[in-house]
Design an enzyme around this catalytic site. Structure first.
Site, PDB file in Angstrom:
ATOM      1  N   HIS A  63       0.834  -1.216   0.000  1.00 26.68           N
ATOM      2  CA  HIS A  63       0.000   0.000   0.000  1.00 26.68           C
ATOM      3  C   HIS A  63       0.861   1.254   0.000  1.00 26.68           C
ATOM      4  O   HIS A  63       0.430   2.297  -0.498  1.00 26.68           O
ATOM      5  CB  HIS A  63      -0.909   0.031   1.249  1.00 26.68           C
ATOM      6  CG  HIS A  63      -1.673  -1.230   1.469  1.00 26.68           C
ATOM      7  ND1 HIS A  63      -2.624  -1.692   0.585  1.00 26.68           N
ATOM      8  CD2 HIS A  63      -1.608  -2.164   2.456  1.00 26.68           C
ATOM      9  CE1 HIS A  63      -3.138  -2.827   1.027  1.00 26.68           C
ATOM     10  NE2 HIS A  63      -2.527  -3.140   2.155  1.00 26.68           N
ATOM     11  N   HIS A  95       2.120   8.958   1.065  1.00 22.78           N
ATOM     12  CA  HIS A  95       1.011   8.820   0.110  1.00 22.78           C
ATOM     13  C   HIS A  95       1.333   9.778  -1.031  1.00 22.78           C
ATOM     14  O   HIS A  95       1.834  10.895  -0.778  1.00 22.78           O
ATOM     15  CB  HIS A  95      -0.322   9.221   0.761  1.00 22.78           C
ATOM     16  CG  HIS A  95      -0.652   8.426   1.992  1.00 22.78           C
ATOM     17  ND1 HIS A  95      -1.451   7.313   1.975  1.00 22.78           N
ATOM     18  CD2 HIS A  95      -0.259   8.594   3.290  1.00 22.78           C
ATOM     19  CE1 HIS A  95      -1.561   6.821   3.210  1.00 22.78           C
ATOM     20  NE2 HIS A  95      -0.838   7.583   4.026  1.00 22.78           N
ATOM     21  N   GLU A 105      -3.277  13.483   1.261  1.00 23.80           N
ATOM     22  CA  GLU A 105      -4.560  12.998   1.799  1.00 23.80           C
ATOM     23  C   GLU A 105      -5.349  14.172   2.378  1.00 23.80           C
ATOM     24  O   GLU A 105      -6.477  14.440   1.953  1.00 23.80           O
ATOM     25  CB  GLU A 105      -4.293  11.941   2.878  1.00 23.80           C
ATOM     26  CG  GLU A 105      -3.562  10.715   2.298  1.00 23.80           C
ATOM     27  CD  GLU A 105      -3.933   9.428   2.956  1.00 23.80           C
ATOM     28  OE1 GLU A 105      -3.630   9.258   4.159  1.00 23.80           O
ATOM     29  OE2 GLU A 105      -4.541   8.578   2.289  1.00 23.80           O
ATOM     30  N   HIS A 118       3.499  10.624   6.679  1.00 23.71           N
ATOM     31  CA  HIS A 118       2.867  10.362   7.977  1.00 23.71           C
ATOM     32  C   HIS A 118       3.849   9.691   8.920  1.00 23.71           C
ATOM     33  O   HIS A 118       4.349   8.591   8.632  1.00 23.71           O
ATOM     34  CB  HIS A 118       1.640   9.457   7.787  1.00 23.71           C
ATOM     35  CG  HIS A 118       0.507  10.144   7.096  1.00 23.71           C
ATOM     36  ND1 HIS A 118      -0.493   9.463   6.425  1.00 23.71           N
ATOM     37  CD2 HIS A 118       0.223  11.450   6.963  1.00 23.71           C
ATOM     38  CE1 HIS A 118      -1.350  10.329   5.921  1.00 23.71           C
ATOM     39  NE2 HIS A 118      -0.943  11.547   6.236  1.00 23.71           N
ATOM     40  N   THR A 198      -6.121   6.444   7.822  1.00 25.84           N
ATOM     41  CA  THR A 198      -6.682   6.792   6.505  1.00 25.84           C
ATOM     42  C   THR A 198      -6.718   5.580   5.571  1.00 25.84           C
ATOM     43  O   THR A 198      -7.076   5.694   4.411  1.00 25.84           O
ATOM     44  CB  THR A 198      -5.849   7.894   5.810  1.00 25.84           C
ATOM     45  OG1 THR A 198      -4.544   7.353   5.533  1.00 25.84           O
ATOM     46  CG2 THR A 198      -5.755   9.141   6.668  1.00 25.84           C
TER      47      THR A 198
HETATM   48  C1  LIG Z   1      -4.215  -3.230  15.019  1.00 22.30           C
HETATM   49  O1  LIG Z   1      -3.990  -2.053  14.319  1.00 22.30           O
HETATM   50  C2  LIG Z   1      -2.949  -1.988  13.498  1.00 22.30           C
HETATM   51  C3  LIG Z   1      -1.892  -2.914  13.526  1.00 22.30           C
HETATM   52  C4  LIG Z   1      -0.845  -2.750  12.616  1.00 22.30           C
HETATM   53  C5  LIG Z   1      -0.828  -1.697  11.683  1.00 22.30           C
HETATM   54  C6  LIG Z   1      -1.882  -0.817  11.695  1.00 22.30           C
HETATM   55  N1  LIG Z   1      -1.929   0.269  10.800  1.00 22.30           N
HETATM   56  C7  LIG Z   1      -2.726   0.223   9.689  1.00 22.30           C
HETATM   57  C8  LIG Z   1      -3.074   1.304   8.903  1.00 22.30           C
HETATM   58  C9  LIG Z   1      -2.505   2.617   9.157  1.00 22.30           C
HETATM   59  C10 LIG Z   1      -2.808   3.816   8.458  1.00 22.30           C
HETATM   60  C11 LIG Z   1      -2.139   4.922   8.921  1.00 22.30           C
HETATM   61  S1  LIG Z   1      -2.246   6.549   8.390  1.00 22.30           S
HETATM   62  N2  LIG Z   1      -2.230   6.601   6.805  1.00 22.30           N
HETATM   63  O2  LIG Z   1      -3.499   7.063   8.855  1.00 22.30           O
HETATM   64  O3  LIG Z   1      -1.077   7.219   8.944  1.00 22.30           O
HETATM   65  S2  LIG Z   1      -1.119   4.462  10.208  1.00 22.30           S
HETATM   66  C12 LIG Z   1      -1.605   2.801  10.165  1.00 22.30           C
HETATM   67  S3  LIG Z   1      -1.081   1.601  11.188  1.00 22.30           S
HETATM   68  O4  LIG Z   1      -1.437   1.960  12.499  1.00 22.30           O
HETATM   69  O5  LIG Z   1       0.293   1.337  10.982  1.00 22.30           O
HETATM   70  C13 LIG Z   1      -2.948  -0.937  12.583  1.00 22.30           C
HETATM   71 ZN   LIG Z   2      -0.683   7.463   6.001  1.00 22.70          ZN
END
Ligand SMILES: COc1cccc(N2C=Cc3cc(S(N)(=O)=O)sc3S2(=O)=O)c1
Ligand SMILES: [Zn+2]
Length: 260
Positions: A63, A95, A105, A118, A198
């Site tokens: 992603h 992103h 975003e 981020h 996000t």
């Molecule tokens: C159990 O929760 C979990 C476990 C492991 C990873 C994640 N994640 C998934 C998406 C995500 C999207 C982010 S953004 N674009 O808003 O900064 S940060 C993030 S994450 O927390 O690394 C969540």
């Molecule tokens: Zn992000």
């Protein structure tokens, strides 16, 4: 887990089918309207202590491209501003758009930037693990930094030079000793609001801190992000990693505050 992406079949407009919180009351990103984001005198400066930071590796998770940190102690933390505790740095990622089209975003009065960085932090004071924090309303603090195009960024090459090693989904390579302080703009003035991840799982667990000043990177440097692939080495369909951004979501009455 649930397959999701940024295409027509699996993109942001259908995430709600597998992740109903996508239609929740504190979803991110949002469109920030500065004149509707009053200065809050109670909002002090954010403080970043990244000097002892320990980056571990850089990976393509299908992603985005992610730099992960050793978060077993409080070496790299963000504190102050809207935060009640110090939050530990876990990872950062980006992103971005396609050639010539923007990919941030968050937007500012409808204007999007070329890209958005981020830096993801978690509340290790209140929660025992990142996963637990990621599901709590005050579990995460994400520092968002806009990337605008212009001259080469003098330090971003340290990341773009490593991207050829993580071209395919699920590839990872060592990436030690990188201090993300070199990716900060000169001003730490920010907007802050309560939001979400996000991308799926879209947990509503993020205190967002979006810096007002973008950093400047060159089109050439951004173009290197687009040499990454969403697809894995064994997949025959090669899908260029680009336009990996979610569009702004409804504010639903939330307040956005501005630092002084
Ligand atoms: C159990 O929760 C979990 C476990 C492991 C990873 C994640 N994640 C998934 C998406 C995500 C999207 C982010 S953004 N674009 O808003 O900064 S940060 C993030 S994450 O927390 O690394 C969540
Ligand atoms: Zn992000």
């Amino acid at each position: 887990g649930n397959q999701w992406g940024y295409g027509k079949e699996d993109g942001p407009s259908i995430w709600h089918k597998n992740f109903p919180v996508a239609e929740g009351d504190r979803q991110s990103p949002i469109d920030i309207i500065p004149k509707e984001a009053p200065r809050d005198p109670n909002l002090g400066p954010i403080v970043l202590n990244y000097d002892q930071c320990t980056s571990l590796n850089i990976t393509n998770n299908g992603h985005s491209v992610v730099v992960e940190f050793d978060d077993t102690d409080d070496r790299s933390v963000i504190q102050g501003g809207p935060l009640g505790n110090p939050y530990r740095l876990k990872q950062f990622h980006f992103h971005w758009g396609g050639k010539g089209c923007h990919g941030s975003e968050h937007t500012v009065e409808g204007m999007s930037y070329a890209s958005e960085l981020h830096l993801v932090h978690w509340n290790a004071v209140k929660y025992k693990s990142f996963g637990q924090a990621a599901e709590a309303p005050d579990g995460l603090a994400v520092l968002g930094i806009f990337l605008d195009t212009g001259d080469d960024h003098r330090w971003l090459h340290m990341i773009t030079d490593a991207l050829y090693m993580v071209k395919f989904k699920a590839s990872v390579t060592d990436f030690k000793g990188f201090n993300p302080k070199c990716l900060l703009p000169s001003s730490l003035h920010y907007w802050t609001y309560l939001g979400s991840l996000t991308t799926p799982p879209l947990h509503e667990s993020v205190i967002w801190i979006v810096l007002k000043e973008p950093i400047i990177v060159s089109e050439k440097q951004l173009g290197k992000f687009r040499t990454l692939l969403f697809s894995g080495e064994e997949e025959d369909q090669r899908m260029r990693m680009e336009n990996n951004f979610r569009p702004p979501q409804p504010l639903k009455g939330r307040e956005v505050r501005s630092s002084n």
